[in-house]
Scaffold this motif. Sequence first.
Motif, PDB file in Angstrom:
ATOM      1  N   VAL A 111      -0.122 -12.156  88.743  1.00 33.18           N
ATOM      2  CA  VAL A 111      -0.698 -10.957  88.124  1.00 33.18           C
ATOM      3  C   VAL A 111      -1.130  -9.968  89.207  1.00 33.18           C
ATOM      4  CG1 VAL A 111      -2.581 -10.108  86.702  1.00 33.18           C
ATOM      5  CG2 VAL A 111      -1.380 -12.187  86.049  1.00 33.18           C
ATOM      6  N   ALA A 112      -1.691 -10.500  90.304  1.00 33.47           N
ATOM      7  CA  ALA A 112      -2.107  -9.626  91.401  1.00 33.47           C
ATOM      8  C   ALA A 112      -0.907  -8.864  91.968  1.00 33.47           C
ATOM      9  CB  ALA A 112      -2.781 -10.445  92.495  1.00 33.47           C
ATOM     10  N   ASN A 113       0.229  -9.548  92.103  1.00 31.82           N
ATOM     11  CA  ASN A 113       1.433  -8.870  92.605  1.00 31.82           C
ATOM     12  C   ASN A 113       1.864  -7.750  91.671  1.00 31.82           C
ATOM     13  OD1 ASN A 113       1.422 -10.656  94.670  1.00 31.82           O
ATOM     14  ND2 ASN A 113       3.461 -11.493  94.318  1.00 31.82           N
ATOM     15  N   LEU A 114       1.801  -8.020  90.349  1.00 29.00           N
ATOM     16  CA  LEU A 114       2.198  -6.999  89.381  1.00 29.00           C
ATOM     17  C   LEU A 114       1.253  -5.798  89.461  1.00 29.00           C
ATOM     18  CD1 LEU A 114       3.160  -9.144  86.255  1.00 29.00           C
ATOM     19  CD2 LEU A 114       4.683  -8.004  87.882  1.00 29.00           C
ATOM     20  N   LEU A 115      -0.058  -6.089  89.570  1.00 28.61           N
ATOM     21  CA  LEU A 115      -1.041  -5.001  89.652  1.00 28.61           C
ATOM     22  C   LEU A 115      -0.859  -4.226  90.951  1.00 28.61           C
ATOM     23  CD1 LEU A 115      -4.233  -6.729  88.205  1.00 28.61           C
ATOM     24  CD2 LEU A 115      -2.891  -4.893  87.160  1.00 28.61           C
ATOM     25  N   ASP A 116      -0.612  -4.948  92.050  1.00 29.60           N
ATOM     26  CA  ASP A 116      -0.324  -4.325  93.339  1.00 29.60           C
ATOM     27  C   ASP A 116       0.787  -3.288  93.191  1.00 29.60           C
ATOM     28  OD1 ASP A 116      -1.818  -4.915  95.540  1.00 29.60           O
ATOM     29  OD2 ASP A 116      -0.651  -6.649  96.165  1.00 29.60           O
ATOM     30  N   ASN A 117       1.893  -3.739  92.591  1.00 28.79           N
ATOM     31  CA  ASN A 117       3.047  -2.854  92.393  1.00 28.79           C
ATOM     32  C   ASN A 117       2.679  -1.658  91.528  1.00 28.79           C
ATOM     33  OD1 ASN A 117       4.847  -4.214  93.925  1.00 28.79           O
ATOM     34  ND2 ASN A 117       5.818  -5.320  92.228  1.00 28.79           N
ATOM     35  N   ALA A 118       2.021  -1.954  90.394  1.00 21.74           N
ATOM     36  CA  ALA A 118       1.723  -0.895  89.427  1.00 21.74           C
ATOM     37  C   ALA A 118       0.875   0.186  90.081  1.00 21.74           C
ATOM     38  CB  ALA A 118       1.011  -1.485  88.210  1.00 21.74           C
ATOM     39  N   ILE A 119      -0.147  -0.238  90.854  1.00 21.32           N
ATOM     40  CA  ILE A 119      -1.045   0.737  91.483  1.00 21.32           C
ATOM     41  C   ILE A 119      -0.309   1.488  92.593  1.00 21.32           C
ATOM     42  CG2 ILE A 119      -3.115   0.954  92.908  1.00 21.32           C
ATOM     43  CD1 ILE A 119      -4.283  -1.353  91.180  1.00 21.32           C
ATOM     44  N   ARG A 127      18.145  -7.495  89.498  1.00 17.59           N
ATOM     45  CA  ARG A 127      18.200  -7.784  90.935  1.00 17.59           C
ATOM     46  C   ARG A 127      16.843  -7.724  91.626  1.00 17.59           C
ATOM     47  NH1 ARG A 127      22.432  -5.839  94.682  1.00 17.59           N
ATOM     48  NH2 ARG A 127      21.705  -7.815  95.523  1.00 17.59           N
ATOM     49  N   VAL A 128      15.878  -6.992  91.013  1.00 20.58           N
ATOM     50  CA  VAL A 128      14.610  -6.815  91.728  1.00 20.58           C
ATOM     51  C   VAL A 128      13.842  -8.122  91.867  1.00 20.58           C
ATOM     52  CG1 VAL A 128      14.246  -4.386  91.232  1.00 20.58           C
ATOM     53  CG2 VAL A 128      13.472  -6.099  89.589  1.00 20.58           C
ATOM     54  N   VAL A 129      14.185  -9.140  91.034  1.00 20.25           N
ATOM     55  CA  VAL A 129      13.474 -10.411  91.160  1.00 20.25           C
ATOM     56  C   VAL A 129      14.097 -11.285  92.249  1.00 20.25           C
ATOM     57  CG1 VAL A 129      12.653 -10.421  88.793  1.00 20.25           C
ATOM     58  CG2 VAL A 129      14.845 -11.488  89.341  1.00 20.25           C
ATOM     59  N   GLU A 130      15.229 -10.826  92.823  1.00 18.85           N
ATOM     60  CA  GLU A 130      15.811 -11.583  93.923  1.00 18.85           C
ATOM     61  C   GLU A 130      14.985 -11.364  95.182  1.00 18.85           C
ATOM     62  OE1 GLU A 130      19.853 -10.446  94.416  1.00 18.85           O
ATOM     63  OE2 GLU A 130      20.317 -10.841  92.311  1.00 18.85           O
ATOM     64  N   ARG A 131      14.996 -12.375  96.031  1.00 16.27           N
ATOM     65  CA  ARG A 131      14.234 -12.257  97.270  1.00 16.27           C
ATOM     66  C   ARG A 131      14.756 -11.094  98.111  1.00 16.27           C
ATOM     67  NH1 ARG A 131      15.343 -17.587  96.727  1.00 16.27           N
ATOM     68  NH2 ARG A 131      13.563 -18.949  96.415  1.00 16.27           N
ATOM     69  N   PHE A 132      13.857 -10.304  98.623  1.00 21.96           N
ATOM     70  CA  PHE A 132      14.131  -9.209  99.558  1.00 21.96           C
ATOM     71  C   PHE A 132      14.814  -8.006  98.921  1.00 21.96           C
ATOM     72  CE2 PHE A 132      14.069 -12.889 102.498  1.00 21.96           C
ATOM     73  CZ  PHE A 132      12.949 -12.509 103.217  1.00 21.96           C
ATOM     74  N   TYR A 133      15.124  -8.109  97.605  1.00 21.62           N
ATOM     75  CA  TYR A 133      15.767  -6.933  97.023  1.00 21.62           C
ATOM     76  C   TYR A 133      14.726  -5.862  96.760  1.00 21.62           C
ATOM     77  CZ  TYR A 133      18.621  -3.863  94.277  1.00 21.62           C
ATOM     78  OH  TYR A 133      19.294  -2.761  93.837  1.00 21.62           O
ATOM     79  N   ARG A 134      15.005  -4.648  97.156  1.00 19.61           N
ATOM     80  CA  ARG A 134      14.059  -3.568  96.896  1.00 19.61           C
ATOM     81  C   ARG A 134      14.798  -2.454  96.173  1.00 19.61           C
ATOM     82  NH1 ARG A 134      10.161  -1.894 101.318  1.00 19.61           N
ATOM     83  NH2 ARG A 134       8.963  -1.570  99.438  1.00 19.61           N
ATOM     84  N   ALA A 135      14.213  -2.026  95.052  1.00 16.40           N
ATOM     85  CA  ALA A 135      14.854  -0.978  94.260  1.00 16.40           C
ATOM     86  C   ALA A 135      14.870   0.329  95.046  1.00 16.40           C
ATOM     87  CB  ALA A 135      14.098  -0.790  92.943  1.00 16.40           C
ATOM     88  N   GLU A 136      15.833   1.204  94.697  1.00 13.07           N
ATOM     89  CA  GLU A 136      15.984   2.489  95.388  1.00 13.07           C
ATOM     90  C   GLU A 136      14.647   3.209  95.530  1.00 13.07           C
ATOM     91  OE1 GLU A 136      18.312   4.034  96.986  1.00 13.07           O
ATOM     92  OE2 GLU A 136      19.665   2.324  96.713  1.00 13.07           O
ATOM     93  N   ALA A 137      13.917   3.275  94.402  1.00 15.52           N
ATOM     94  CA  ALA A 137      12.703   4.082  94.355  1.00 15.52           C
ATOM     95  C   ALA A 137      11.609   3.533  95.256  1.00 15.52           C
ATOM     96  CB  ALA A 137      12.196   4.171  92.916  1.00 15.52           C
ATOM     97  N   SER A 138      11.701   2.263  95.654  1.00 15.49           N
ATOM     98  CA  SER A 138      10.607   1.651  96.403  1.00 15.49           C
ATOM     99  C   SER A 138      10.877   1.614  97.893  1.00 15.49           C
ATOM    100  CB  SER A 138      10.364   0.230  95.897  1.00 15.49           C
ATOM    101  OG  SER A 138      11.407  -0.607  96.342  1.00 15.49           O
ATOM    102  N   LEU A 153       9.390  -9.265  98.134  1.00 17.06           N
ATOM    103  CA  LEU A 153       9.228 -10.644  97.684  1.00 17.06           C
ATOM    104  C   LEU A 153       8.274 -10.764  96.504  1.00 17.06           C
ATOM    105  CD1 LEU A 153       8.999 -12.438 101.118  1.00 17.06           C
ATOM    106  CD2 LEU A 153      10.820 -12.675  99.449  1.00 17.06           C
ATOM    107  N   GLY A 154       7.545  -9.682  96.201  1.00 16.28           N
ATOM    108  CA  GLY A 154       6.502  -9.742  95.168  1.00 16.28           C
ATOM    109  C   GLY A 154       7.012 -10.209  93.819  1.00 16.28           C
ATOM    110  N   LEU A 155       8.068  -9.551  93.324  1.00 18.38           N
ATOM    111  CA  LEU A 155       8.580  -9.907  91.997  1.00 18.38           C
ATOM    112  C   LEU A 155       9.296 -11.253  92.021  1.00 18.38           C
ATOM    113  CD1 LEU A 155       9.822  -6.506  90.549  1.00 18.38           C
ATOM    114  CD2 LEU A 155       7.806  -7.822  89.907  1.00 18.38           C
ATOM    115  N   ALA A 156       9.891 -11.601  93.162  1.00 14.63           N
ATOM    116  CA  ALA A 156      10.521 -12.927  93.272  1.00 14.63           C
ATOM    117  C   ALA A 156       9.472 -14.004  93.059  1.00 14.63           C
ATOM    118  CB  ALA A 156      11.185 -13.078  94.637  1.00 14.63           C
TER     119      ALA A 156
END
Lengths: 226, 480
Positions: free
Chosen positions: B367-375, B413-424, B432-435
């Motif tokens: 949950v902390a990872n999700l909140l980290d991303n969201a913020i 793909r964003v849940v794969e290790r090291f994958y980062r979406a264009e926008a990020s 690694l957060g979503l993984a």
Amino acid sequence: MRILLVEDDKDVARFVMKGLKESGHIVDHADQGRDGLFLAASEQYDVIVLDRMLPGGMDGLRLLETLRATGAKVPVLFLSALAQVDERVKGLKAGGDDYLTKPFAFTELLARVEALGRRGRSEGPVTRLSVADLEMDLLARSVKRDGKAIDLQPREFRLLEFLIRHAGQVVTRTMLLEAVWDYHFDPQTNVIDVHVSRLRQKLDRGFSFPLIHTVRNAGYMLRAEP
Amino acid sequence: MTPPLTLPPPDEAERPLLRLVRSTGFKLAALHAVLLVLSAITLGGFFWWSTAGYLNRQTDQTVRTDVLLLSARWREDDQTAIARAIAQRLAEDADDEAIYLLTDPAGTVLAGNLDRWPGAANAEGQWYELPLVRAGAATVGRIYVLDLPDGARLLVGRDVKQRLSLRELVADAVLYGTGLAVVLAALGGVLVRRLLQSRLAPVAETATAIGHGDLSHRVPLSGADDDFDRLAETLNAMLDRIGVLMEGVREVSNAIAHDLRTPLARLRGRLEESLGSGDPASLRVAVERGIAELDGIIGVFHALLRIAEIEAGARRSAFAAFDLAAVLADAADLYGAAADERGLVFDVSLPQALPMVGDRDMLLQAVANLLDNAIKFTAPGGAVRLTAVRHGAEVAIAVADQGPGIPPEERGRVVERFYRAEASRGTPGSGLGLALVQAVAQLHGGMLQLEDAGPGLRATLVFPAPEPQVDAEPPLAAVV
């Protein structure tokens, strides 16, 4: 403080000993388990820094279990490359007071060692804490600075309590996360900084000198002098 | 039949008989044979007792009655009366089984169908079972002897030759039955052993192949849907799991090779470069940046190991019951300040209690990872929303932001290790957060859903709810 370091890696031991001595501590070193146990049992130390994987047929867990069985209450900080959550739990169950995983920053180790050494000296439960003009009543859960009441959220109260109990010592972000929030991982964003800066606003704004200081590359320190 | 794959020790291989005796099939068959023999003996014994035994007891009764009647006749009359009665009885004996003999004190036969008094039967008031010669034919009789007061002797009995042959018949049946059972058991042993071996050989074959490093082997199913098939299915499921774990390890090493080498190369280059500069100030800056870079690498390393640890399922031992609502309120408290600081509206809606069984620390970190991303991805002025509800058999924790979102084609793909979406790409982070969130979801038998929150992203963790103690849904209460 008198500190015993039980660590088999020569470079890590040298680097830790140098750092601790520079910070004004007396350090003894053992590079294997049996020697470490002998020193720990025969000398008086304020803190023991203990590696888990040691040569000489006695690992850190066995050493500590044996030491605790003799009734020794000296605070022990585990310093280990075994980083899994279960390993950490094992270390604390064996009688460890804190657990730091390798690789580590020396400032983190120093802050934890000094926090442990301080804890060993505290006597009995206290109901009031104070630093300079700051007073904290643990029973009424109220805080006053210079006679003026400061209104704190429960979590801010716990944060401040931890800082006061370790006044004059460096407290790292990880230590705060563990002690105040019971979190055992590093958040990506520096959420702790935000909480400390809020507390600082309530505590220091409008007073003659600041109490909460930022220590660069390490964490925070609560102290009276500027 | 395929030969057994694992070779037995040489001394056993040279003694096939020993191997047969040691095989499970043989032991089963031997046990079966013992049971068979025991039941044959029991059955024969019971059969004997209930037929021949019954007839014996009835004969004894008849003879006893006869003796009583004849001795009574003697009392009221004399020897001739008894002789007459005996003759009459013999004449009326349709079964041709009766045996009588009356002698005077001198031993002369007065009446009866025996030629002479049997030598062995000389004690009065006793039962005998003796070979006799009756009406000129050798037979076996069960007789009772009575001495009459004037010295005459009376013998009454029944021919039991047929009964004896019946007994022999039963004994023979039991004997031959036992022999047959032993032979059948031996045959069965060989048969069962062959059967077991034919079913176990593919398992051994698969195990050997896997032992030699070929993880693609699976135990073939016979299609009989029996115990062996179920064992094979269990083994195959285990092998699949091992395969997945091995694949995970391979992926991690690939990821480490690919994504840790880059920062390491950068770090190395920077240090090498600063070594050449000779200026103490820039040297210091370079070392400080080097340490910062190393800390980043250590963080990635930690996260990778943590994910691997979770995926291995090792953390399931730390599962316990706890209140998810309280844990989420803690996370909201920790991140609320950060959201405030960034000028975001942080909207939290949690039930008063939400029982959950799982690993508290891991769920908190997810949950902390999700909140980290969201913020991190929501621009100032936007809103971040944390909700948790229980829908019947599911618990759903949702974190919605008003950031750029993730295009549908990238969500897988964003849940794969090291994958980062264009926008990020422009923001700090390891990829690694979503993984990790995904791994935590799977550890709890749940999943991570990524949806368009219009605008922004809604990440929902869906878990199977623990068995409810109380079915009533707690009312929703806003906690901020």
